[in-house]
Design an enzyme around this catalytic site. Sequence first.
Site, mmCIF file in Angstrom:
data_model
loop_
_atom_site.group_PDB
_atom_site.id
_atom_site.type_symbol
_atom_site.label_atom_id
_atom_site.label_comp_id
_atom_site.label_asym_id
_atom_site.label_seq_id
_atom_site.Cartn_x
_atom_site.Cartn_y
_atom_site.Cartn_z
ATOM 1 N N CYS A 52 34.518 48.019 25.574
ATOM 2 C CA CYS A 52 35.588 47.339 26.327
ATOM 3 C C CYS A 52 35.832 48.146 27.604
ATOM 4 O O CYS A 52 34.920 48.782 28.127
ATOM 5 C CB CYS A 52 36.842 47.172 25.474
ATOM 6 S SG CYS A 52 37.647 48.729 25.039
HETATM 7 O O1 THJ Z 1 39.858 47.713 27.112
HETATM 8 S S1 THJ Z 1 40.968 48.624 26.737
HETATM 9 O O2 THJ Z 1 41.741 48.028 25.637
HETATM 10 O O3 THJ Z 1 40.471 49.922 26.389
HETATM 11 S S2 THJ Z 1 42.122 48.785 28.301
#
Ligand code: THJ
Length: 102
Positions: A66
């Site tokens: 992510c």
């Molecule tokens: O993508 S995140 O949740 O690490 S900000």
Amino acid sequence: MSTFQHLSVSQLMQMQQTSPELQIVDIRDAASYETGHIDGAFNLNNENLAHYIADADMDLPIVVVCYHGISSQSAATYLNEQGFDEVFSLDGGYSAWHLAHL
Ligand SMILES: O=S(=O)([O-])[S-]
């Protein structure tokens, strides 16, 4: 039993050498993915998720990426619940990967 394992950027780089079958899923938004992503990463989103899971080999290791390594942890838990046996969350996310590759 833990549902996923944490992976550092350097561990991922090693795994890419030793596990050519490694699956990498990037759960960031499409624009971020297009701007830059890890080689071979698939941009997983709510629209293609069911299809991806149906087609995937759940015996192969899978790494979730992510932005900063937070939301990938819940996605990794989810993928483990769906049947993936060996799930990893990339610590620091794509931003850590990018920093290591500047
Ligand atoms: O993508 S995140 O949740 O690490 S900000």
